[in-house]
Write an enzyme that holds these catalytic residues in place. Structure first.
Site, PDB file in Angstrom:
ATOM      1  N   CYS A  53       0.863  -1.175   0.000  1.00  0.00           N
ATOM      2  CA  CYS A  53       0.000   0.000   0.000  1.00  0.00           C
ATOM      3  C   CYS A  53       0.904   1.231   0.000  1.00  0.00           C
ATOM      4  O   CYS A  53       1.818   1.323   0.834  1.00  0.00           O
ATOM      5  CB  CYS A  53      -0.909   0.006   1.224  1.00  0.00           C
ATOM      6  SG  CYS A  53      -1.848   1.550   1.402  1.00  0.00           S
ATOM      7  N   ASP A  60      -0.258  -5.860   0.185  1.00  0.00           N
ATOM      8  CA  ASP A  60      -1.495  -6.145  -0.531  1.00  0.00           C
ATOM      9  C   ASP A  60      -1.266  -7.408  -1.347  1.00  0.00           C
ATOM     10  O   ASP A  60      -0.181  -7.627  -1.881  1.00  0.00           O
ATOM     11  CB  ASP A  60      -1.864  -4.994  -1.470  1.00  0.00           C
ATOM     12  CG  ASP A  60      -2.366  -3.770  -0.742  1.00  0.00           C
ATOM     13  OD1 ASP A  60      -3.116  -3.940   0.239  1.00  0.00           O
ATOM     14  OD2 ASP A  60      -2.031  -2.652  -1.151  1.00  0.00           O
TER      15      ASP A  60
END
Length: 155
Positions: A53, A60
């Protein structure tokens, strides 16, 4: 006797190569398509794609599916693997990662058609799926469903 593929210009295949530090530094390579006169779909599935992120630095995760109808070129799979790994420490939103990968492959390969599906796991309780394509699918080419079920949580 079949002709050997032209791999002399490849810098990674058959070599020990460190994971690139970033997608910008990653070297994507291509090889001639020995079936360039035939329309067919090649698929790459990346079930454990990871990026960061750009705001929080938290990891992620996504399941990526890349389908393409090659023209003159095929992506060399080791270079694709290293390119995908280069995102592990790269901060970008889901949409940026997915579309950037599709565009970079399209620029390298000039395929007849290419699509990428990014099936991202939830962030903040919301899964984000991102889809991008370029070109027109040639008539008569069979393209299977990408086979990734929508996120259902515990449902």
């Amino acid at each position: 006797m079949a002709k050997a593929p032209k791999t002399a210009t490849l810098s990674q295949l058959g070599q020990q190569v460190a994971t690139p530090v970033s997608p910008e530094e990653a070297v994507l390579e291509r090889v001639p398509n020995p079936q360039a006169d035939t329309n067919y779909v090649a698929r790459f599935t990346v079930p454990e794609f990871t990026s960061l992120c750009p705001v929080t630095g938290q990891p992620d995760f996504a399941h990526l599916v890349i389908d393409y109808v090659p023209g003159k070129w095929l992506v060399e799979s080791k270079s694709l693997k290293l390119y995908m790994q280069s995102f592990r420490n790269h901060g970008a939103f889901h949409e940026d990662c997915t579309v950037a990968i599709g565009k970079r492959l399209a620029k390298l390969l000039a395929p007849r058609w290419l699509r990428i599906g990014g099936y991202w796991y939830p962030r903040g309780g919301i899964p984000i799926d991102v889809f991008w394509q370029t070109g027109k699918l040639p008539t008569g080419v069979w393209v299977p469903d990408q086979g990734v079920a929508p996120y259902r949580g515990r449902g």
